[in-house]
Design a protein around this motif. Structure first.
Motif, PDB file in Angstrom:
ATOM      1  N   THR A  85       0.823  -1.201   0.000  1.00 61.78           N
ATOM      2  CA  THR A  85       0.000   0.000   0.000  1.00 61.78           C
ATOM      3  C   THR A  85       0.861   1.255   0.000  1.00 61.78           C
ATOM      4  O   THR A  85       0.578   2.212  -0.732  1.00 61.78           O
ATOM      5  CB  THR A  85      -0.932   0.014   1.226  1.00 61.78           C
ATOM      6  OG1 THR A  85      -1.718  -1.167   1.215  1.00 61.78           O
ATOM      7  CG2 THR A  85      -1.842   1.226   1.200  1.00 61.78           C
ATOM      8  N   ARG A  87       3.785   1.662  -1.202  1.00 61.62           N
ATOM      9  CA  ARG A  87       4.386   1.864  -2.525  1.00 61.62           C
ATOM     10  C   ARG A  87       3.334   2.297  -3.549  1.00 61.62           C
ATOM     11  O   ARG A  87       3.606   3.134  -4.409  1.00 61.62           O
ATOM     12  CB  ARG A  87       5.071   0.575  -2.990  1.00 61.62           C
ATOM     13  CG  ARG A  87       5.778   0.668  -4.335  1.00 61.62           C
ATOM     14  CD  ARG A  87       6.973   1.610  -4.265  1.00 61.62           C
ATOM     15  NE  ARG A  87       7.994   1.104  -3.376  1.00 61.62           N
ATOM     16  CZ  ARG A  87       8.995   0.302  -3.763  1.00 61.62           C
ATOM     17  NH1 ARG A  87       9.097  -0.070  -5.033  1.00 61.62           N
ATOM     18  NH2 ARG A  87       9.903  -0.092  -2.893  1.00 61.62           N
ATOM     19  N   LEU A  88       2.124   1.723  -3.462  1.00 63.39           N
ATOM     20  CA  LEU A  88       1.063   2.085  -4.399  1.00 63.39           C
ATOM     21  C   LEU A  88       0.569   3.503  -4.176  1.00 63.39           C
ATOM     22  O   LEU A  88       0.374   4.276  -5.102  1.00 63.39           O
ATOM     23  CB  LEU A  88      -0.113   1.112  -4.266  1.00 63.39           C
ATOM     24  CG  LEU A  88       0.012  -0.253  -4.924  1.00 63.39           C
ATOM     25  CD1 LEU A  88      -1.198  -1.105  -4.584  1.00 63.39           C
ATOM     26  CD2 LEU A  88       0.151  -0.104  -6.427  1.00 63.39           C
ATOM     27  N   GLY A 100      -4.394   3.617  -9.047  1.00 62.95           N
ATOM     28  CA  GLY A 100      -3.395   2.558  -8.935  1.00 62.95           C
ATOM     29  C   GLY A 100      -4.012   1.227  -8.578  1.00 62.95           C
ATOM     30  O   GLY A 100      -3.658   0.187  -9.132  1.00 62.95           O
ATOM     31  N   LEU A 101      -4.987   1.246  -7.661  1.00 60.87           N
ATOM     32  CA  LEU A 101      -5.661   0.014  -7.271  1.00 60.87           C
ATOM     33  C   LEU A 101      -6.472  -0.561  -8.425  1.00 60.87           C
ATOM     34  O   LEU A 101      -6.589  -1.779  -8.577  1.00 60.87           O
ATOM     35  CB  LEU A 101      -6.576   0.271  -6.073  1.00 60.87           C
ATOM     36  CG  LEU A 101      -5.864   0.567  -4.752  1.00 60.87           C
ATOM     37  CD1 LEU A 101      -6.884   0.881  -3.668  1.00 60.87           C
ATOM     38  CD2 LEU A 101      -4.998  -0.605  -4.335  1.00 60.87           C
ATOM     39  N   VAL A 104      -4.023  -2.445 -10.585  1.00 63.33           N
ATOM     40  CA  VAL A 104      -3.630  -3.709  -9.943  1.00 63.33           C
ATOM     41  C   VAL A 104      -4.753  -4.735 -10.062  1.00 63.33           C
ATOM     42  O   VAL A 104      -4.519  -5.911 -10.371  1.00 63.33           O
ATOM     43  CB  VAL A 104      -3.282  -3.470  -8.459  1.00 63.33           C
ATOM     44  CG1 VAL A 104      -3.048  -4.801  -7.755  1.00 63.33           C
ATOM     45  CG2 VAL A 104      -2.057  -2.588  -8.335  1.00 63.33           C
ATOM     46  N   THR A 128      -5.356   0.011   2.125  1.00 64.59           N
ATOM     47  CA  THR A 128      -5.412   1.323   1.479  1.00 64.59           C
ATOM     48  C   THR A 128      -6.473   2.213   2.114  1.00 64.59           C
ATOM     49  O   THR A 128      -6.241   3.408   2.356  1.00 64.59           O
ATOM     50  CB  THR A 128      -5.705   1.153  -0.026  1.00 64.59           C
ATOM     51  OG1 THR A 128      -4.686   0.369  -0.624  1.00 64.59           O
ATOM     52  CG2 THR A 128      -5.761   2.513  -0.717  1.00 64.59           C
TER      53      THR A 128
END
Length: 436
Positions: A85, A87-88, A100-101, A104, A128
Motif C-alpha cells: 500500500t 508503494r502504491l 493505482g488500485l 492492480v 489502502t
C-alpha cells in the motif's frame, strides 16, 4: 406469474433485511422456500432445490474463501499489505489512489477467476482504506470493477471462452475487442463512479486488518508482492504453458498446480515461510492466527449459501426459461437481443457465468445471420450477464459482507457499478460494430 412471483420475492427479501432487520441468511432461506412453493414447486422439490443450491454454491467457494482469508491474514499481519500500500499510494492523496488500485485489480483479474482475485485484492483494499481514510466501499468499488470487467469480457475466463466457442468466434479477436471495451468500462465504473461514493460512511469489513502493531522488521516490497500474487503467478504460468505446449495438457503436475485451491494453498504456505522469516515471526505464531482470520468467513459463507439457494429455486422452477422465451420473439439488433437475454437470465439466476453460457445457447441463431461479428456477440452477451446484480447473486453478498455494508449501500455501490460495466460494454459493442 413467474415474473410477478420473482419480483414479490425480491421485494419481500429486501423488506425483511432492510426494514425488519432480519439476518440475511434466515431471510434468504425463508424467501427461497416461499418462492419455490409460490412458483408451483412441490415441498419436496423446493427443499431439494434449496439444499442443492447451498451445496453447489459452497462446494467451489468455501475452500477458496477460506484459503484466501488465510493468505490475506498472513499478508496483512506480516506488514506485507502495508508495504504494498505504501508503494502504491506513495505521495498520492485523496481519490487519486484509486487509479493505482484499479490497475492492480485489472492485472490480477485477467488470469484469475473472480472469487480468487477478489480475496487476493481484499487485504490491499483494506490496507489502502485504512491508510488514506477513504470510505472502504469507495476503494473497494474502484478495485473490484476491474475484476468484473475481466470476468465478463476477457478470455481465459470461463464465460467468454465458452460463449466464443458457442458462437464460433475467434478467441484472439475476442480478447483484443474485449481489451478495447475494458478500458472505458473500468475507468467509468471504477475510479470515476467510485468518486460518487466518497460521502458514504466508513465501514468495518469482515476481514478488516486489526489494530495490532506491525512487526518491527517489515518485509521487502518484492517479497510482499511475490507472496501476495503467488497464486496469480502459478495460475497464469500454467495457462501460458498449456497454451504453447499441447503435450502439457495431460501433465498431472500442471493439473494440480493450475487448480485455484491448490495455488492458494501454496500461496499460504510459502507466504508464511518467506514473510515470517523476513519479519521474525515464527510459523507456529502465524498458524495460530489462522483461526481468527477464518472465523469471520463463516457468516459470509452462510449468507452466500442462502443466495445460492434462492438462485437454484428460480432455476429449478423454470422462471428463467419463461423469461427467455418471452424475449425470443423480440425484434431488434442482434447485439441488443443477446444483451437482453443475458441480462434477463442474470437478473433471475444471479450467476453471471451461468447467465452468459445459457444466453449463448439461446442466442446462437444470431451468430449465423452474418449481421454482426460473432466476437461482438460474445462481448454483448458477457456485458448483459453483468447487469443489475442484486440479492440473488452470491457476488452481491460477498461484496456486502466482506466490506461490512448494508443492503442499501450494496445496491448503491455494487449493483450500480455492475450495471455501469454492462451498459458501457453494450454501448462499446455498438461503436465497434460501426468499424468491424
Amino acid at each position: 406469474m413467474p415474473i410477478i412471483v420473482t419480483l414479490v420475492a425480491v421485494v419481500a427479501l429486501l423488506a425483511l433485511i432492510v426494514f425488519l432487520k432480519w439476518h440475511p441468511f434466515i431471510a434468504l432461506v425463508l424467501v427461497s422456500v416461499a418462492a419455490g412453493l409460490a412458483l408451483g414447486m412441490s415441498a419436496e422439490a423446493t427443499l431439494a432445490s434449496v439444499t442443492s443450491g447451498v451445496g453447489g454454491t459452497l462446494g467451489g467457494l468455501a475452500l477458496i474463501l477460506g484459503l484466501g482469508a488465510a493468505l490475506g491474514g498472513v499478508v496483512a499481519e506480516t506488514g506485507a499489505a502495508q508495504v504494498i500500500t505504501d508503494r502504491l499510494v506513495g505521495g498520492q492523496r485523496g481519490t487519486a489512489v484509486v487509479w493505482g488500485l484499479c490497475l492492480v485489480g485489472f492485472l490480477i483479474g485477467i488470469p484469475l477467476f473472480y472469487s480468487v482475485a477478489f480475496v487476493m485484492m481484499a487485504p490491499i483494499i483494506f490496507s489502502t482504506a485504512k491508510k488514506t481514510g477513504l470510505p472502504l466501499v469507495m476503494v473497494a468499488v474502484a478495485s473490484v470493477a476491474s475484476l468484473s470487467v475481466t470476468h465478463g469480457f476477457l478470455p481465459p475466463h470461463p464465460a467468454p471462452v465458452l460463449i466464443a466457442d458457442t458462437f464460433g468466434a475467434d478467441i484472439g479477436r475476442t480478447l483484443v475487442y474485449g481489451l478495447i471495451l475494458a478500458v472505458p468500462s473500468v475507468v467509468i465504473a471504477g475510479p470515476l463512479f467510485a468518486r460518487t461514493l466518497r460521502g458514504m460512511p466508513q465501514t468495518t469489513g469482515a476481514a478488516v486488518l486489526d489494530d495490532a502493531e506491525l512487526p518491527a522488521r517489515l518485509p521487502s516490497f518484492a517479497s510482499s508482492v511475490f507472496c501476495a500474487l503467488l497464486p496469480v503467478i502459478l495460475l497464469a504460468g500454467v495457462a501460458i504453458i498449456k497454451t504453447f505446449d499441447a503435450s502439457s495438457l495431460t501433465s498431472p503436475l500442471l493439473f494440480v498446480v493450475g487448480d485455484a485451491t491448490v495455488a492458494l494453498l501454496i500461496g499460504v504456505v510459502v507466504s508464511m515461510f518467506v514473510l515470517g522469516r523476513q519479519t521474525g515471526q515464527s510459523i507456529p505464531h502465524l498458524m495460530s492466527r489462522v483461526g481468527a482470520q477464518l472465523a469471520p468467513m463463516a457468516a459470509v459463507l452462510l449468507i452466500i449459501a442462502g443466495g445460492g439457494a434462492f438462485k437454484q429455486v428460480l432455476v429449478d422452477s423454470g422462471t428463467s426459461e419463461f423469461i427467455v422465451t418471452t424475449l425470443e420473439g423480440f425484434n431488434a439488433h442482434p447485439l441488443l437481443i443477446a444483451w437482453l437475454i443475458a441480462a434477463a437470465l442474470r437478473i433471475t439466476l444471479g450467476s453471471a457465468t451461468v447467465a452468459a453460457i445459457t444466453a449463448a445457447g439461446i442466442a446462437l441463431p444470431l451468430a449465423g445471420t452474418g449481421e454482426v461479428a460473432p466476437e461482438l456477440l460474445v462481448l454483448a452477451t458477457g456485458a448483459g450477464s453483468l447487469t443489475c446484480s442484486h440479492v440473488n447473486d452470491t457476488g452481491f453478498w460477498l461484496f456486502k459482507e466482506y466490506f461490512g455494508l448494508t443492503v442499501t449501500q450494496t445496491l448503491r455501490s455494487w449493483t450500480v457499478m455492475e450495471t455501469i460495466v454492462s451498459l458501457v460494454g453494450l454501448a462499446g459493442c455498438f461503436v465497434l460494430d460501426m468499424f468491424i
